[in-house]
Scaffold this active site. Structure first.
Site, PDB file in Angstrom:
ATOM      1  CG  ASP A  12     -10.428 -61.332 -14.868  1.00 36.61           C
ATOM      2  OD1 ASP A  12     -11.498 -61.254 -14.245  1.00 36.61           O
ATOM      3  OD2 ASP A  12      -9.952 -60.404 -15.541  1.00 36.61           O
ATOM      4  CE  LYS A  15     -11.695 -63.724  -8.247  1.00 35.32           C
ATOM      5  NZ  LYS A  15     -10.867 -63.355  -9.397  1.00 35.32           N
ATOM      6  N   GLY A  39     -16.264 -59.891 -12.315  1.00 34.06           N
ATOM      7  CA  GLY A  39     -17.013 -60.639 -13.336  1.00 34.06           C
ATOM      8  C   GLY A  39     -16.600 -62.089 -13.186  1.00 34.06           C
ATOM      9  CG  HIS A  40     -16.547 -63.840  -9.876  1.00 35.74           C
ATOM     10  ND1 HIS A  40     -16.683 -63.897  -8.517  1.00 35.74           N
ATOM     11  CD2 HIS A  40     -15.531 -62.971 -10.106  1.00 35.74           C
ATOM     12  CE1 HIS A  40     -15.788 -63.098  -7.953  1.00 35.74           C
ATOM     13  NE2 HIS A  40     -15.081 -62.516  -8.892  1.00 35.74           N
ATOM     14  CD  GLN A 223     -12.239 -56.877  -7.298  1.00 38.67           C
ATOM     15  OE1 GLN A 223     -12.383 -56.824  -6.104  1.00 38.67           O
ATOM     16  NE2 GLN A 223     -13.256 -56.824  -8.129  1.00 38.67           N
ATOM     17  NE  ARG A 302     -11.107 -52.766 -19.210  1.00 40.20           N
ATOM     18  CZ  ARG A 302     -10.606 -52.260 -18.087  1.00 40.20           C
ATOM     19  NH1 ARG A 302      -9.742 -51.259 -18.145  1.00 40.20           N
ATOM     20  NH2 ARG A 302     -10.938 -52.760 -16.912  1.00 40.20           N
TER      21      ARG A 302
HETATM   22  P1  GDP Z   1     -12.907 -64.895 -12.213  1.00 35.92           P
HETATM   23  O1  GDP Z   1     -13.128 -63.423 -12.262  1.00 35.92           O
HETATM   24  O2  GDP Z   1     -11.729 -65.274 -11.383  1.00 35.92           O
HETATM   25  O3  GDP Z   1     -14.134 -65.672 -11.811  1.00 35.92           O
HETATM   26  O4  GDP Z   1     -12.546 -65.351 -13.705  1.00 35.92           O
HETATM   27  P2  GDP Z   1     -13.309 -64.883 -15.038  1.00 35.92           P
HETATM   28  O5  GDP Z   1     -14.620 -65.559 -15.084  1.00 35.92           O
HETATM   29  O6  GDP Z   1     -13.277 -63.417 -15.182  1.00 35.92           O
HETATM   30  O7  GDP Z   1     -12.319 -65.452 -16.148  1.00 35.92           O
HETATM   31  C1  GDP Z   1     -12.001 -66.807 -16.219  1.00 35.92           C
HETATM   32  C2  GDP Z   1     -12.340 -67.317 -17.609  1.00 35.92           C
HETATM   33  O8  GDP Z   1     -11.712 -68.546 -17.822  1.00 35.92           O
HETATM   34  C3  GDP Z   1     -13.821 -67.586 -17.823  1.00 35.92           C
HETATM   35  O9  GDP Z   1     -14.128 -67.325 -19.163  1.00 35.92           O
HETATM   36  C4  GDP Z   1     -13.962 -69.084 -17.531  1.00 35.92           C
HETATM   37  O10 GDP Z   1     -15.054 -69.680 -18.215  1.00 35.92           O
HETATM   38  C5  GDP Z   1     -12.660 -69.590 -18.058  1.00 35.92           C
HETATM   39  N1  GDP Z   1     -12.109 -70.769 -17.368  1.00 35.92           N
HETATM   40  C6  GDP Z   1     -12.105 -71.061 -16.037  1.00 35.92           C
HETATM   41  N2  GDP Z   1     -11.377 -72.174 -15.804  1.00 35.92           N
HETATM   42  C7  GDP Z   1     -10.915 -72.589 -16.995  1.00 35.92           C
HETATM   43  C8  GDP Z   1     -10.074 -73.673 -17.400  1.00 35.92           C
HETATM   44  O11 GDP Z   1      -9.591 -74.462 -16.610  1.00 35.92           O
HETATM   45  N3  GDP Z   1      -9.798 -73.757 -18.747  1.00 35.92           N
HETATM   46  C9  GDP Z   1     -10.283 -72.889 -19.665  1.00 35.92           C
HETATM   47  N4  GDP Z   1      -9.956 -73.052 -20.928  1.00 35.92           N
HETATM   48  N5  GDP Z   1     -11.071 -71.870 -19.312  1.00 35.92           N
HETATM   49  C10 GDP Z   1     -11.374 -71.707 -17.997  1.00 35.92           C
HETATM   50  P1  IMO Z   2     -12.635 -60.388 -10.819  1.00 40.36           P
HETATM   51  O1  IMO Z   2     -13.372 -60.551  -9.491  1.00 40.36           O
HETATM   52  C1  IMO Z   2      -9.669 -58.245 -13.178  1.00 40.36           C
HETATM   53  C2  IMO Z   2      -9.054 -54.011 -12.262  1.00 40.36           C
HETATM   54  C3  IMO Z   2      -9.467 -53.018 -13.332  1.00 40.36           C
HETATM   55  C4  IMO Z   2      -8.444 -51.922 -13.073  1.00 40.36           C
HETATM   56  C5  IMO Z   2      -8.311 -51.935 -11.554  1.00 40.36           C
HETATM   57  C6  IMO Z   2      -9.148 -50.876 -10.848  1.00 40.36           C
HETATM   58  O2  IMO Z   2     -13.465 -60.688 -11.998  1.00 40.36           O
HETATM   59  O3  IMO Z   2     -11.338 -61.103 -10.772  1.00 40.36           O
HETATM   60  P2  IMO Z   2     -11.750 -50.672 -10.375  1.00 40.36           P
HETATM   61  O4  IMO Z   2     -12.904 -50.562 -11.303  1.00 40.36           O
HETATM   62  O5  IMO Z   2     -11.824 -51.802  -9.425  1.00 40.36           O
HETATM   63  O6  IMO Z   2     -11.470 -49.370  -9.670  1.00 40.36           O
HETATM   64  O7  IMO Z   2     -10.474 -50.912 -11.341  1.00 40.36           O
HETATM   65  O8  IMO Z   2      -8.719 -53.217 -11.137  1.00 40.36           O
HETATM   66  N1  IMO Z   2     -10.117 -54.951 -11.835  1.00 40.36           N
HETATM   67  C7  IMO Z   2     -10.152 -56.238 -12.199  1.00 40.36           C
HETATM   68  N2  IMO Z   2      -9.366 -56.943 -13.034  1.00 40.36           N
HETATM   69  N3  IMO Z   2     -10.668 -58.857 -12.524  1.00 40.36           N
HETATM   70  C8  IMO Z   2     -11.455 -58.183 -11.655  1.00 40.36           C
HETATM   71  O9  IMO Z   2     -12.375 -58.792 -10.886  1.00 40.36           O
HETATM   72  C9  IMO Z   2     -11.240 -56.796 -11.493  1.00 40.36           C
HETATM   73  N4  IMO Z   2     -11.831 -55.834 -10.762  1.00 40.36           N
HETATM   74  C10 IMO Z   2     -11.125 -54.721 -10.970  1.00 40.36           C
HETATM   75  O10 IMO Z   2      -9.351 -53.570 -14.609  1.00 40.36           O
HETATM   76  O11 IMO Z   2      -7.196 -52.289 -13.609  1.00 40.36           O
HETATM   77 MG    MG Z   3     -13.362 -61.895 -13.664  1.00 39.03          MG
END
Ligand code: GDP
Ligand code: IMO
Ligand code: MG
Length: 422
Positions: A12, A15, A39-40, A223, A302
């Site tokens: 998270d 990416k 979840g991107h 991840q 969560r």
């Molecule tokens: P990923 O799994 O690495 O793609 O990241 P996620 O999408 O799960 O979580 C990143 C969250 O941060 C998302 O809600 C994005 O919209 C948000 N986000 C990404 N870059 C920025 C930033 O520079 N500033 C803020 N405030 N939010 C950001």
């Molecule tokens: P992105 O690509 C954050 C975490 C789960 C749990 C552990 C194992 O969005 O960054 P799993 O279902 O993979 O067996 O769970 O890994 N986890 C993540 N945490 N971002 C993710 O993906 C994750 N994918 C798995 O919360 O702790």
């Molecule tokens: Mg994510």
């Protein structure tokens, strides 16, 4: 120019936003590990889109998105994700999305096994319950079902029967859970087979050809380094290798042909699920990050655990993924703070630890305190216009990790990104 993007923390890191942004200068965007535990998030035309399986580059016209063999595919999720994207007016078709026939399939029993194992586990991992772990277990125990099996009904039938014989006995005897019906799964999955068939491709060959034609390939990690099954905080990890070199086994592409590995890190740290987290802030400080950074899981909803930036972890991640450049995201979330801490060392039992520990259990962070910038940086377009304290924060990261920062994300929109000379 071939690039890879990987997360350096516990996932998270942002990416999705970075991939979306780099996609405009890429021809191919490739997922190589994980599944729909990812979840991107991408903000597209003012709306939030969350990608679980489809590479985040699909929003850009004329690009080809690939799902490599290292990804575990839940066909139910894939079908739904494509449907949702299409309903939002995004063009997804067998020309711009290609899936390796070598991908292992997540089956309904994998999802249930994931949830049941979690329920009875004494040390809960906090998995996403998407069936990721059990699917990779079957892959490595050589009982998995691949897309190449699914598209041949006779082969699929035998593989499914074989698996259900074993799984149903496990469900019945160990978990006292009702067995799965062969007929129901068989019928459901044959429908998926028809849906997926046109998307199937030899991803390895496509990448090989792309290289010969000097196309630009972008690898999209899921991840983060500390969720890696080998190098992460085991057993609180996911079931795949998440470090950059995993792109080679997850696509059949040579790591030697990747020109740049870019590591993405948040300006602070978050984690979803269980496991050690030395710089975690409980209570009001943690709530601050959660609220300001909107830190709720993109896959499970969560609340994410939040804490200060851990430079010890970041340095280790930079080494393990051999990164060339750092991208720092969510820097704007720190705007209001008058003081910012960064972890620069670890202690255990009051004693400084000089080598990276095997386990992060009972680790106490050693902090340096930096001044905050107390102003909004979201609208800044040029690094030279950053407040001096924000520049000092970036310099501290670069110095400790030993890698230059090339981009800083200062907001969730595409345009909120600042280039910095490396
Ligand atoms: P990923 O799994 O690495 O793609 O990241 P996620 O999408 O799960 O979580 C990143 C969250 O941060 C998302 O809600 C994005 O919209 C948000 N986000 C990404 N870059 C920025 C930033 O520079 N500033 C803020 N405030 N939010 C950001
Ligand atoms: P992105 O690509 C954050 C975490 C789960 C749990 C552990 C194992 O969005 O960054 P799993 O279902 O993979 O067996 O769970 O890994 N986890 C993540 N945490 N971002 C993710 O993906 C994750 N994918 C798995 O919360 O702790
Ligand atoms: Mg994510």
């Amino acid at each position: 120019m071939n690039k890879a993007i990987v997360g350096l923390q516990w996932g998270d890191e942002g990416k999705g936003k970075i991939i979306d942004w780099l996609s405009s200068s890429s021809d191919y965007i490739v997922r190589f590990q994980g599944g729909n535990n990812a979840g991107h998030t991408v903000i597209y035309k003012g709306e939030k889109l969350i990608f679980h399986l489809v590479p985040s580059g699909i929003l850009h016209k004329g690009k080809v998105c690939l799902i490599g063999n290292g990804v575990v595919v839940d066909p139910r999720v894939l079908v739904e994700e494509i449907r949702v994207l299409k309903s939002r007016g995004i063009d997804v078709n067998p020309r711009n999305l290609r899936i390796s026939s070598l991908c292992h399939l997540i089956m309904p029993y994998h999802r249930n096994l994931d949830a049941l194992r979690e329920k009875y586990r004494l040390r809960k991992i906090g998995t996403t319950k998407k069936g990721i772990g059990p699917c990779y277990v079957d892959k490595y125990s050589r009982s998995g079902i691949r897309i190449s099996d699914l598209i041949h009904p006779q082969i699929f039938k035998i593989r499914l029967q074989e698996n259900l014989k074993e799984k149903n006995s496990l469900f019945r005897n160990t978990y006292h859970y009702p067995p799965f019906s062969f007929k129901k799964i068989y019928r459901e999955y044959l429908e998926y087979a028809d849906f997926i068939r046109p998307y199937i491709a030899d991803v390895e060959e496509i990448l090989q050809k792309a290289t010969k034609q000097k196309k630009n390939i972008l690898f999209e990690g899921a991840q983060g380094v500390f969720l890696d099954v080998d190098f992460g905080t085991y057993p609180y990890v996911t079931s795949s290798n998440t470090i950059a070199p995993a792109l080679a086994t997850g696509t059949g592409f040579s790591l030697r042909k990747v020109n740049k590995i870019m590591g993405v890190a948040k300006a602070y740290t978050t984690r979803v699920g269980e496991g050690p987290f030395p710089t975690e802030l409980k209570g009001r400080k943690g709530d601050f990050f959660r609220r300001k950074g909107d830190e709720f899981g993109a896959t499970t909803g969560r609340p994410r655990r939040c804490g200060w930036l851990d430079l010890v972890l970041l340095k280790r991640a930079a080494m393990l993924s051999d990164i060339d450049e750092l991208i720092i995201t969510k820097m704007d979330v720190l705007d209001e703070l008058s003081e910012i801490k960064v972890c620069v060392g670890y202690k255990r039992g009051g004693r400084i630890i000089n080598s990276f520990p095997t386990s992060l259990d009972k680790i106490q962070p050693v902090y340096d305190t930096l001044a905050g910038w107390k102003t909004s940086i979201s609208q800044i377009k040029k690094y030279k216009n950053f407040p001096p304290a924000a520049k000092a924060y970036i310099k501290t990261i670069e110095k400790f990790v030993g890698v230059k920062v090339s981009y800083i994300s200062v907001g969730k929109m595409r345009e909120n990104i600042v280039k910095k000379a490396v």
